[in-house]
Motif scaffolding. Structure first.
Motif, PDB file in Angstrom:
ATOM      1  N   UNK A   1       4.388 -11.109   3.970  1.00  0.00           N
ATOM      2  CA  UNK A   1       4.296  -9.688   4.339  1.00  0.00           C
ATOM      3  C   UNK A   1       4.125  -8.841   3.080  1.00  0.00           C
ATOM      4  N   UNK A   2       3.185  -7.898   3.130  1.00  0.00           N
ATOM      5  CA  UNK A   2       3.025  -6.929   2.051  1.00  0.00           C
ATOM      6  C   UNK A   2       3.974  -5.765   2.340  1.00  0.00           C
ATOM      7  N   UNK A   3       4.847  -5.388   1.406  1.00  0.00           N
ATOM      8  CA  UNK A   3       5.800  -4.316   1.689  1.00  0.00           C
ATOM      9  C   UNK A   3       5.153  -3.002   2.124  1.00  0.00           C
ATOM     10  N   UNK A   4       4.044  -2.615   1.462  1.00  0.00           N
ATOM     11  CA  UNK A   4       3.399  -1.341   1.798  1.00  0.00           C
ATOM     12  C   UNK A   4       1.890  -1.532   1.843  1.00  0.00           C
ATOM     13  N   UNK A   5       1.253  -1.050   2.908  1.00  0.00           N
ATOM     14  CA  UNK A   5      -0.204  -0.990   2.995  1.00  0.00           C
ATOM     15  C   UNK A   5      -0.610   0.473   2.970  1.00  0.00           C
ATOM     16  N   UNK A   6      -1.474   0.826   2.022  1.00  0.00           N
ATOM     17  CA  UNK A   6      -1.998   2.185   1.917  1.00  0.00           C
ATOM     18  C   UNK A   6      -3.422   2.176   2.464  1.00  0.00           C
ATOM     19  N   UNK A   7      -3.679   2.970   3.482  1.00  0.00           N
ATOM     20  CA  UNK A   7      -5.017   3.076   4.060  1.00  0.00           C
ATOM     21  C   UNK A   7      -5.680   4.312   3.467  1.00  0.00           C
ATOM     22  N   UNK A   8      -6.684   4.101   2.647  1.00  0.00           N
ATOM     23  CA  UNK A   8      -7.358   5.184   1.945  1.00  0.00           C
ATOM     24  C   UNK A   8      -7.127   5.078   0.450  1.00  0.00           C
ATOM     25  N   UNK A   9      -8.212   4.957  -0.312  1.00  0.00           N
ATOM     26  CA  UNK A   9      -8.110   4.772  -1.751  1.00  0.00           C
ATOM     27  C   UNK A   9      -8.780   5.875  -2.530  1.00  0.00           C
ATOM     28  N   UNK A  10      -8.600   7.108  -2.083  1.00  0.00           N
ATOM     29  CA  UNK A  10      -9.106   8.247  -2.840  1.00  0.00           C
ATOM     30  C   UNK A  10      -7.979   8.747  -3.747  1.00  0.00           C
ATOM     31  N   UNK A  11      -7.963  10.035  -4.085  1.00  0.00           N
ATOM     32  CA  UNK A  11      -6.981  10.553  -5.043  1.00  0.00           C
ATOM     33  C   UNK A  11      -5.548  10.286  -4.611  1.00  0.00           C
ATOM     34  N   UNK A  12      -5.228  10.560  -3.360  1.00  0.00           N
ATOM     35  CA  UNK A  12      -3.852  10.420  -2.909  1.00  0.00           C
ATOM     36  C   UNK A  12      -3.468   8.953  -2.755  1.00  0.00           C
ATOM     37  N   UNK A  13      -4.339   8.163  -2.137  1.00  0.00           N
ATOM     38  CA  UNK A  13      -4.036   6.754  -1.952  1.00  0.00           C
ATOM     39  C   UNK A  13      -3.876   6.010  -3.265  1.00  0.00           C
ATOM     40  N   UNK A  14      -4.766   6.282  -4.227  1.00  0.00           N
ATOM     41  CA  UNK A  14      -4.659   5.629  -5.534  1.00  0.00           C
ATOM     42  C   UNK A  14      -3.434   6.121  -6.298  1.00  0.00           C
ATOM     43  N   UNK A  15      -3.101   7.398  -6.152  1.00  0.00           N
ATOM     44  CA  UNK A  15      -1.880   7.904  -6.791  1.00  0.00           C
ATOM     45  C   UNK A  15      -0.651   7.219  -6.203  1.00  0.00           C
ATOM     46  N   UNK A  16      -0.625   7.059  -4.890  1.00  0.00           N
ATOM     47  CA  UNK A  16       0.491   6.349  -4.255  1.00  0.00           C
ATOM     48  C   UNK A  16       0.598   4.932  -4.801  1.00  0.00           C
ATOM     49  N   UNK A  17      -0.548   4.289  -5.016  1.00  0.00           N
ATOM     50  CA  UNK A  17      -0.550   2.941  -5.583  1.00  0.00           C
ATOM     51  C   UNK A  17       0.062   2.931  -6.979  1.00  0.00           C
ATOM     52  N   UNK A  18      -0.321   3.904  -7.803  1.00  0.00           N
ATOM     53  CA  UNK A  18       0.234   3.995  -9.157  1.00  0.00           C
ATOM     54  C   UNK A  18       1.744   4.195  -9.107  1.00  0.00           C
ATOM     55  N   UNK A  19       2.198   5.138  -8.286  1.00  0.00           N
ATOM     56  CA  UNK A  19       3.626   5.445  -8.232  1.00  0.00           C
ATOM     57  C   UNK A  19       4.436   4.248  -7.734  1.00  0.00           C
ATOM     58  N   UNK A  20       3.939   3.549  -6.710  1.00  0.00           N
ATOM     59  CA  UNK A  20       4.635   2.370  -6.209  1.00  0.00           C
ATOM     60  C   UNK A  20       4.610   1.248  -7.240  1.00  0.00           C
ATOM     61  N   UNK A  21       3.467   1.088  -7.915  1.00  0.00           N
ATOM     62  CA  UNK A  21       3.378   0.067  -8.951  1.00  0.00           C
ATOM     63  C   UNK A  21       4.355   0.307 -10.076  1.00  0.00           C
ATOM     64  N   UNK A  22       4.518   1.557 -10.476  1.00  0.00           N
ATOM     65  CA  UNK A  22       5.466   1.892 -11.531  1.00  0.00           C
ATOM     66  C   UNK A  22       6.899   1.550 -11.119  1.00  0.00           C
ATOM     67  N   UNK A  23       7.171   1.583  -9.821  1.00  0.00           N
ATOM     68  CA  UNK A  23       8.511   1.315  -9.317  1.00  0.00           C
ATOM     69  C   UNK A  23       8.695  -0.139  -8.895  1.00  0.00           C
ATOM     70  N   UNK A  24       7.673  -0.960  -9.129  1.00  0.00           N
ATOM     71  CA  UNK A  24       7.801  -2.392  -8.863  1.00  0.00           C
ATOM     72  C   UNK A  24       7.684  -2.791  -7.414  1.00  0.00           C
ATOM     73  N   UNK A  25       6.982  -1.993  -6.602  1.00  0.00           N
ATOM     74  CA  UNK A  25       6.813  -2.301  -5.186  1.00  0.00           C
ATOM     75  C   UNK A  25       5.442  -2.934  -4.969  1.00  0.00           C
ATOM     76  N   UNK A  26       5.422  -4.134  -4.440  1.00  0.00           N
ATOM     77  CA  UNK A  26       4.168  -4.813  -4.120  1.00  0.00           C
ATOM     78  C   UNK A  26       3.480  -4.094  -2.969  1.00  0.00           C
ATOM     79  N   UNK A  27       2.150  -3.928  -3.077  1.00  0.00           N
ATOM     80  CA  UNK A  27       1.431  -3.165  -2.059  1.00  0.00           C
ATOM     81  C   UNK A  27      -0.059  -3.488  -2.113  1.00  0.00           C
ATOM     82  N   UNK A  28      -0.750  -3.010  -1.083  1.00  0.00           N
ATOM     83  CA  UNK A  28      -2.198  -3.166  -1.004  1.00  0.00           C
ATOM     84  C   UNK A  28      -2.824  -1.838  -0.600  1.00  0.00           C
ATOM     85  N   UNK A  29      -4.036  -1.591  -1.096  1.00  0.00           N
ATOM     86  CA  UNK A  29      -4.802  -0.397  -0.737  1.00  0.00           C
ATOM     87  C   UNK A  29      -6.090  -0.845  -0.062  1.00  0.00           C
TER      88      UNK A  29
END
Length: 540
Positions: free
Chosen positions: A1-29
């Motif tokens: 299971x992927x902890x977080x799936x982000x649907x949409x990889x524009x400014x907000x989706x990619x920013x969410x990816x950065x913020x989650x990555x900085x906090x050590x949360x595995x995720x997919x965009x």
């Protein structure tokens, strides 16, 4: 299971990816487009957004990507570029110390979406984000333990299924996720429409001259619209008002009509204009009725739409993602209760509503081309107040003023619970930085007394609850015992007065830099007090 799936990889989706990555949360965009944006839009990154990017380590790369517009500032209004009557709606910086430097850790930055998205993408992937372009969400089904998602690779047509604990919908204003959930929207609806045109013109820079604006409103009767420089040389964007209610279709905007319109705006009949692209966009007033349904969250344009004045739209969305990232981290890592996730909507939806009201007021006051509306109440639309002054009222804040407006008329940053913590320049481990830079991966407790009980109380509460919490002795200077608590040398500045407490007090700041709680003085039992407060903040 992927902890977080982000649907949409524009400014907000990619920013969410950065913020989650900085906090050590595995995720997919999952982003349905084949690549990052090619259209130069969404360029205004306000002070708060740049603070978040600075703390996340992105600022140097963003400033580099924004170099073409680093000398451009302000909004100019005129009837035509050549020989017209002009005035500045937002004055250019004069080279002196920008006023926001006194209250911010960094300055605003004009970086267009096509330049910013590659920076976000690079950092997202370096932080472990699994970003997949050309991938769209086909369907999803939620159950008690997670969300089952069907994804499709658009080029090959291959579909596959994956499980995620939480789904973040950053899929734009027409959000298919929001529609499938049946979440309604409120607000005034469409306000005005534009066709955004990219074009080349080598002669236009000579017409513009040394007027290094970020935005120019053209209010002439024949060439109305909005001009934005891309490189100050030959690449430009022009927003032409579009009136579907008058029967205008996109086919109305031929290359010839567009070129003639831009020539009228410039006041130069033989101006060279090469149209390179066009895209419709709509300024609207809409806010989702709910930001959360079960394990699915709306962020960015899927949650709210607002007019472009003030560049609040993408900034509000990026700050949505930042608010939600630490809360998801807390729940996924076990130190936050599920109820903490409800505070995302409780905090961010009122901010969107208040911000939209300010953006609409500003659009009317500035007579934004294509928008015919009477100016309403004389509310402040000062960028710093809207960007930095908003406040939260939720169970993730203790002691907030329940009568205070979401966005005040004047900026007040004095560590009131629910507001963004004050900026102070300090020396930490020999490095000069802002206190804002401390707030990201943990709660922070600021205290002062060299022999006070706050640091030991913080360590004990953190150990008891399993919560990341770092105490700092603010204004302590270099002589305090660093084994007890890291020291921040604030020089002559009075950290206690800045944060609205006595030297015996303390201020608890959340990982997103918002003040969670403060003690004006020393309670009878600091450890018990802090433990109780943290339990409430985290829905434990």
């Amino acid at each position: 299971m992927v902890p977080v799936l982000i649907v949409g990889g524009s400014l907000v989706g990619l920013s969410a990816s950065v913020f989650l990555g900085r906090l050590g949360v595995s995720h997919m965009v999952a982003e349905r487009r084949a690549a990052t944006s090619e259209h130069p839009r969404g360029r205004g990154n306000n002070m708060r957004t740049m603070e978040l990017f600075r703390t996340a380590g992105l600022e140097p790369d963003i400033r580099k990507a924004a170099a073409n517009l680093s000398g451009n500032h302000g909004i100019m209004q005129t009837d035509k570029l050549s020989g017209g009557q002009s005035r500045w709606l937002s004055a250019r910086l004069t080279g002196g110390k920008p006023p926001e430097k006194d209250v911010c850790s960094t300055l605003r930055c004009a970086c267009s979406q096509n330049d910013l998205e590659p920076v976000l993408l690079d950092h997202a992937r370096r932080l472990g984000g699994d970003v997949r372009f050309g991938t769209e969400l086909v369907s999803f089904t939620e159950d008690r333990d997670g969300v089952t998602c069907e994804l499709r690779e658009r080029e090959s047509g291959r579909t596959y299924t994956m499980r995620t604990a939480y789904l973040l919908a950053a899929d734009g204003p027409r959000s298919p996720v929001r529609e499938r959930l049946g979440i309604g929207q409120s607000g005034g609806g469409d306000l005005f429409h534009n066709v955004s045109v990219t074009f080349r013109s080598k002669l236009l820079s000579g017409v513009v001259g040394d007027q290094r604006f970020l935005v120019c409103y053209l209010n002439g009767t024949e060439g109305d619209g909005v001009l934005l420089p891309v490189d100050n040389e030959e690449k430009w964007v022009f927003h032409i008002p579009w009136f579907p209610e008058r029967g205008q279709t996109l086919e109305h905007f031929t290359d010839t009509r567009i070129a003639d319109h831009i020539r009228a705006a410039a006041g130069v009949r033989d101006l060279d204009v090469e149209v390179t692209g066009r895209a419709p966009w709509h300024a609207a007033d809409r806010v989702a009725d709910r930001y959360r349904q079960g394990r699915v969250f709306l962020v960015g344009d899927s949650a709210h739409e607002m007019p472009p004045t003030g560049a609040f739209g993408s900034n509000t969305g990026i700050q949505d993602a930042h608010n939600l990232a630490w809360k998801l981290t807390a729940v996924l890592h076990g130190w936050g209760g599920e109820g903490l996730l409800d505070t995302y909507e409780n905090e961010r939806r009122p901010v969107a509503l208040a911000t939209i009201a300010r953006a609409i007021e500003q659009a009317a006051r500035e007579e934004h081309p294509g928008y015919a509306a009477a100016q309403g109440a004389n509310q402040s639309t000062d960028l710093m107040t809207v960007a930095l002054g908003y406040r939260y009222l939720s169970t993730a804040v203790s002691g907030a003023d329940t009568e205070a407006p979401t966005i005040p008329e004047t900026l007040r940053l004095q560590a009131d619970p629910g507001t963004r913590a004050p900026h102070m320049t300090v020396v930490h481990n020999g490095d000069t930085k802002s206190t804002i830079d401390l707030y990201e991966r943990s709660f922070v407790l600021l205290c002062g007394l060299a022999d006070g009980p706050w640091p030991s109380a913080a360590h004990a509460a953190a150990a008891k609850l399993g919560v990341p919490l770092v105490p700092y002795r603010a204004g302590a200077g270099p002589d305090f015992d660093l084994d007890t608590s890291p020291a921040l040398d604030a020089g002559a500045e009075d950290w206690a007065a800045t944060h609205g407490v006595t030297p015996q007090g303390a201020v608890l700041v959340r990982p997103d830099g918002m003040v969670a709680w403060r003690a004006g003085g020393l309670p009878a039992n600091p450890e018990d007090e802090l433990t109780h407060v943290l339990q409430g903040l985290l829905s434990r």
